[in-house]
Design an enzyme around this catalytic site. Sequence first.
Site, PDB file in Angstrom:
ATOM      1  N   HIS A  87       0.839  -1.197   0.000  1.00 52.92           N
ATOM      2  CA  HIS A  87       0.000   0.000   0.000  1.00 52.92           C
ATOM      3  C   HIS A  87       0.874   1.246   0.000  1.00 52.92           C
ATOM      4  O   HIS A  87       2.101   1.156   0.114  1.00 52.92           O
ATOM      5  CB  HIS A  87      -0.988  -0.003   1.170  1.00 52.92           C
ATOM      6  CG  HIS A  87      -0.374  -0.013   2.528  1.00 52.92           C
ATOM      7  ND1 HIS A  87       0.341  -1.083   3.026  1.00 52.92           N
ATOM      8  CD2 HIS A  87      -0.386   0.904   3.542  1.00 52.92           C
ATOM      9  CE1 HIS A  87       0.736  -0.836   4.258  1.00 52.92           C
ATOM     10  NE2 HIS A  87       0.323   0.367   4.586  1.00 52.92           N
ATOM     11  N   HIS A  89       1.326   3.935   1.974  1.00 50.05           N
ATOM     12  CA  HIS A  89       1.844   4.661   3.129  1.00 50.05           C
ATOM     13  C   HIS A  89       3.369   4.720   3.107  1.00 50.05           C
ATOM     14  O   HIS A  89       4.036   3.764   2.699  1.00 50.05           O
ATOM     15  CB  HIS A  89       1.351   4.034   4.422  1.00 50.05           C
ATOM     16  CG  HIS A  89      -0.109   4.263   4.662  1.00 50.05           C
ATOM     17  ND1 HIS A  89      -0.858   3.531   5.557  1.00 50.05           N
ATOM     18  CD2 HIS A  89      -0.977   5.164   4.119  1.00 50.05           C
ATOM     19  CE1 HIS A  89      -2.119   3.957   5.558  1.00 50.05           C
ATOM     20  NE2 HIS A  89      -2.208   4.944   4.679  1.00 50.05           N
ATOM     21  N   ASP A  91       5.743   4.425   5.189  1.00 51.53           N
ATOM     22  CA  ASP A  91       6.580   3.436   5.853  1.00 51.53           C
ATOM     23  C   ASP A  91       6.580   2.083   5.144  1.00 51.53           C
ATOM     24  O   ASP A  91       7.203   1.127   5.619  1.00 51.53           O
ATOM     25  CB  ASP A  91       6.168   3.276   7.326  1.00 51.53           C
ATOM     26  CG  ASP A  91       4.711   2.878   7.500  1.00 51.53           C
ATOM     27  OD1 ASP A  91       3.892   3.236   6.639  1.00 51.53           O
ATOM     28  OD2 ASP A  91       4.384   2.221   8.509  1.00 51.53           O
ATOM     29  N   HIS A  92       5.905   2.010   3.995  1.00 49.64           N
ATOM     30  CA  HIS A  92       5.933   0.802   3.168  1.00 49.64           C
ATOM     31  C   HIS A  92       6.411   1.086   1.745  1.00 49.64           C
ATOM     32  O   HIS A  92       6.686   0.140   1.008  1.00 49.64           O
ATOM     33  CB  HIS A  92       4.539   0.168   3.105  1.00 49.64           C
ATOM     34  CG  HIS A  92       4.061  -0.339   4.431  1.00 49.64           C
ATOM     35  ND1 HIS A  92       4.120  -1.665   4.795  1.00 49.64           N
ATOM     36  CD2 HIS A  92       3.525   0.318   5.487  1.00 49.64           C
ATOM     37  CE1 HIS A  92       3.639  -1.802   6.025  1.00 49.64           C
ATOM     38  NE2 HIS A  92       3.278  -0.615   6.468  1.00 49.64           N
ATOM     39  N   HIS A 143      -7.328  -1.384   5.551  1.00 45.20           N
ATOM     40  CA  HIS A 143      -6.383  -0.381   6.039  1.00 45.20           C
ATOM     41  C   HIS A 143      -6.330   0.794   5.064  1.00 45.20           C
ATOM     42  O   HIS A 143      -6.386   1.953   5.463  1.00 45.20           O
ATOM     43  CB  HIS A 143      -5.008  -1.021   6.190  1.00 45.20           C
ATOM     44  CG  HIS A 143      -3.978  -0.120   6.768  1.00 45.20           C
ATOM     45  ND1 HIS A 143      -4.076   0.433   8.024  1.00 45.20           N
ATOM     46  CD2 HIS A 143      -2.802   0.335   6.256  1.00 45.20           C
ATOM     47  CE1 HIS A 143      -3.022   1.189   8.260  1.00 45.20           C
ATOM     48  NE2 HIS A 143      -2.225   1.142   7.202  1.00 45.20           N
ATOM     49  N   ASP A 167      -0.316  -4.371   5.950  1.00 44.73           N
ATOM     50  CA  ASP A 167      -1.099  -3.942   7.112  1.00 44.73           C
ATOM     51  C   ASP A 167      -2.525  -4.475   7.069  1.00 44.73           C
ATOM     52  O   ASP A 167      -3.385  -4.003   7.820  1.00 44.73           O
ATOM     53  CB  ASP A 167      -1.114  -2.418   7.202  1.00 44.73           C
ATOM     54  CG  ASP A 167       0.216  -1.851   7.670  1.00 44.73           C
ATOM     55  OD1 ASP A 167       1.120  -2.654   7.999  1.00 44.73           O
ATOM     56  OD2 ASP A 167       0.378  -0.620   7.699  1.00 44.73           O
ATOM     57  N   HIS A 206       4.302  -5.130  10.222  1.00 49.55           N
ATOM     58  CA  HIS A 206       4.734  -4.497  11.471  1.00 49.55           C
ATOM     59  C   HIS A 206       4.915  -5.533  12.571  1.00 49.55           C
ATOM     60  O   HIS A 206       4.268  -6.578  12.576  1.00 49.55           O
ATOM     61  CB  HIS A 206       3.694  -3.471  11.949  1.00 49.55           C
ATOM     62  CG  HIS A 206       3.632  -2.240  11.119  1.00 49.55           C
ATOM     63  ND1 HIS A 206       4.428  -1.137  11.342  1.00 49.55           N
ATOM     64  CD2 HIS A 206       2.840  -1.925  10.055  1.00 49.55           C
ATOM     65  CE1 HIS A 206       4.141  -0.191  10.454  1.00 49.55           C
ATOM     66  NE2 HIS A 206       3.188  -0.663   9.662  1.00 49.55           N
TER      67      HIS A 206
END
Length: 316
Positions: A87, A89, A91-92, A143, A167, A206
């Site tokens: 996805h 975001h 942090d990915h 998410h 996520d 995570h």
Amino acid sequence: MKVKVIPVLEDNYMYLVIEEHTREAVAVDVAVPKRARPLPGALCTRAWRPNTGSHLDHLHLPNSHPFQLLEIVGRERVSLTTVLTTHHHWDHARGNMELVRLLPGLVVLGADERICALTRRLVHGEELRFGAIHVRCLLTPGHTSGHMSYFLWEDECLDPPAVFSGDALSVAGCGSRLETTAQQMYHSLVETLGTLPPETKVFCGHEHTLGNLEFAQKVEPCNNHVKAKLSWAKKRDEDDVPMVPSTLGEELLYNPFLRVAEEPVRKFTGKVAPAEVLEVLCRERASFERVAEPLQPQAQALLALQWGLLSMPRPK
């Protein structure tokens, strides 16, 4: 098929999947292409081979070592050809842009146009091939609206398959619902991911295992599978060892977000309809996290500044 588990940032995982015959490699969720987060015990990466389920190739480095994804690629002597992003975001996906710059011709795939450096947008059910490794793309909104999970298996191999769930699904939990309805999230978790073979290894985005299991124990205090997994997770945490992968069969025993049809979970939420049960669980999990782990705005701001998410004001 070999999977390198690479901890990054505060609690993220990114992965390097290696086809061991052709030496082709695929990266999953490249948060950062250069700097990785060493684990407290100086354990930087772990490799997992599905046939044994064991972690191999331990690498011990000083905590200050600026470990790089590309160094792993070089040391493994593989050719990194593709990035699979679950996805959009940061942090990915934030590492995609720099990785594409460093490796011209690298292909970045995902289901959301908001993904950094996206080469081609994938669709639900599409299948990819990397040597003997097959990838089935599973759209799992919840998410985010464009979240894609990746189900991998290998030709003529007795190893169990693997799913990289980002996520959407984590060990004993799931990501927060941000962009879709509870009904869509239920479909993603229970009907899409929950129906994969029970031996499927689950590699999530995570490390939230301890908190997830503590919440699961609140939901089902009499569930012995939750108690056993929580005891196991506490020991792993003390040893500074990653808690991925789990298996889907295990998740069905202790993950409340996959157990919305079970009577104890319904009783906890006061709801019967699966999507309504899930919606209450998400709300309760968010409240549980705020109580257990109070937000630290200053620390979050420093992390965001470190990775360039906040720009410094220009001097006038």
